[in-house]
Motif scaffolding. Structure first.
Motif, mmCIF file in Angstrom:
data_model
loop_
_atom_site.group_PDB
_atom_site.id
_atom_site.type_symbol
_atom_site.label_atom_id
_atom_site.label_comp_id
_atom_site.label_asym_id
_atom_site.label_seq_id
_atom_site.Cartn_x
_atom_site.Cartn_y
_atom_site.Cartn_z
ATOM 1 N N UNK A 81 30.736 26.909 59.383
ATOM 2 C CA UNK A 81 29.810 25.888 59.944
ATOM 3 C C UNK A 81 28.226 26.890 59.949
ATOM 4 N N UNK A 82 27.516 25.973 59.593
ATOM 5 C CA UNK A 82 26.020 26.455 59.074
ATOM 6 C C UNK A 82 25.246 26.097 60.537
ATOM 7 N N UNK A 100 33.563 17.917 53.324
ATOM 8 C CA UNK A 100 32.234 18.065 54.167
ATOM 9 C C UNK A 100 32.018 17.140 55.320
ATOM 10 N N UNK A 101 31.743 17.859 56.412
ATOM 11 C CA UNK A 101 31.764 17.009 57.959
ATOM 12 C C UNK A 101 30.126 17.011 58.089
ATOM 13 N N UNK A 102 29.366 16.114 57.497
ATOM 14 C CA UNK A 102 27.703 16.165 57.812
ATOM 15 C C UNK A 102 27.244 17.328 56.929
ATOM 16 N N UNK A 103 26.001 17.674 57.363
ATOM 17 C CA UNK A 103 25.251 18.418 56.384
ATOM 18 C C UNK A 103 25.392 19.983 56.669
ATOM 19 N N UNK A 104 26.280 20.341 57.690
ATOM 20 C CA UNK A 104 26.163 21.753 58.132
ATOM 21 C C UNK A 104 28.068 22.144 58.700
ATOM 22 N N UNK A 105 29.042 21.559 57.906
ATOM 23 C CA UNK A 105 30.110 21.914 58.287
ATOM 24 C C UNK A 105 31.121 21.798 57.063
#
Length: 237
Positions: free
Chosen positions: A188-189, A215-220
């Motif tokens: 998680x970013x 990749x789930x969205x830009x941050x996971x």
């Protein structure tokens, strides 16, 4: 007065050098694969040479033939060392951050060192992320800075959070190593991910070597355990 020419008579072909960032990532994936890979037109420079030298110390074989790098990986089965193994990474911040997670895949004691200037580069976020994934790693000098000592026993995996506003290389480092973790890994970013295209480059390189990341969205990012890089042929863009 003679008129100035407005058109050049020069004619020729220029071959552009390969991407340094892509060369780093391809070298790592090829070194972790089990078998021989071919990297066409890699960029050979001080930084990528340091990455290649570190991977050789971890048991990979690398031979440069004309414009190709032939890499024979060991499937992440790094040779054990009775004594602490020092890996010198000069002033290449990319090499240092990416290799820091890679050595954790193996077994043994690794001391990652560099130039005095390297010791000024922060690695604290990555160190804490690796600890949360079960890696025994400590900074031996100034807190959160190189040199780092990794007592490698594999990567456990799990859920980890890491800030994205310092360096995307932290995320890339974890992504490259975590297919070899014992359990699935979720990264998680937090905050804004800087230099996001470099993470895209990492994901593309992993895919070229047979490893997928959800990749789930830009941050996971979800990395399934048990995946292995496959020997591949790639052309460095």
């Amino acid at each position: 007065m003679r008129a100035l020419k407005t058109r050049s008579d020069i004619d020729g072909t220029v071959i552009l050098p390969g991407s340094k960032s892509l060369t780093h990532r391809a070298l790592i994936a090829a070194a972790l694969a089990d078998g021989k890979s071919v990297l066409e037109r890699p960029l050979v420079c001080e930084d990528t040479t340091l990455t290649a030298k570190a991977l050789r110390q971890l048991g990979a074989q690398m031979v440069l033939e004309q414009e190709r790098m032939l890499v024979t990986g060991n499937g992440g089965l790094f040779p054990g060392f009775r004594e602490r193994k020092e890996i010198f990474l000069g002033n290449s911040g990319t090499s240092y951050r990416l290799i820091l997670s890679i050595v954790a895949v193996g077994r043994g004691d690794y001391l990652l060192t560099g130039t005095p200037r390297m010791n000024l580069r922060p690695i604290g976020h990555l160190v804490r992320a690796l600890r949360s994934l079960g890696v025994d790693v400590d900074c031996m000098g100034q807190p959160d800075h190189p040199p780092a000592w990794v007592k490698a026993g594999g990567i456990r995996g799990g859920i980890v959070s890491i800030p994205g506003d310092t360096s995307s290389q932290y995320v890339s480092s974890l992504l490259l190593a975590c297919p070899y973790a014992e359990e699935d890994t979720e990264i998680h970013v937090t905050g804004t991910l800087v230099s996001g295209p470099y993470v895209d480059m990492t994901l593309k390189t992993m895919e070229q070597f047979g490893v997928s990341v959800n990749r789930e969205g830009p941050d996971r990012f979800k990395v399934k355990a048990g995946q292995r890089y496959r020997p591949s042929f790639i052309r460095i863009e």
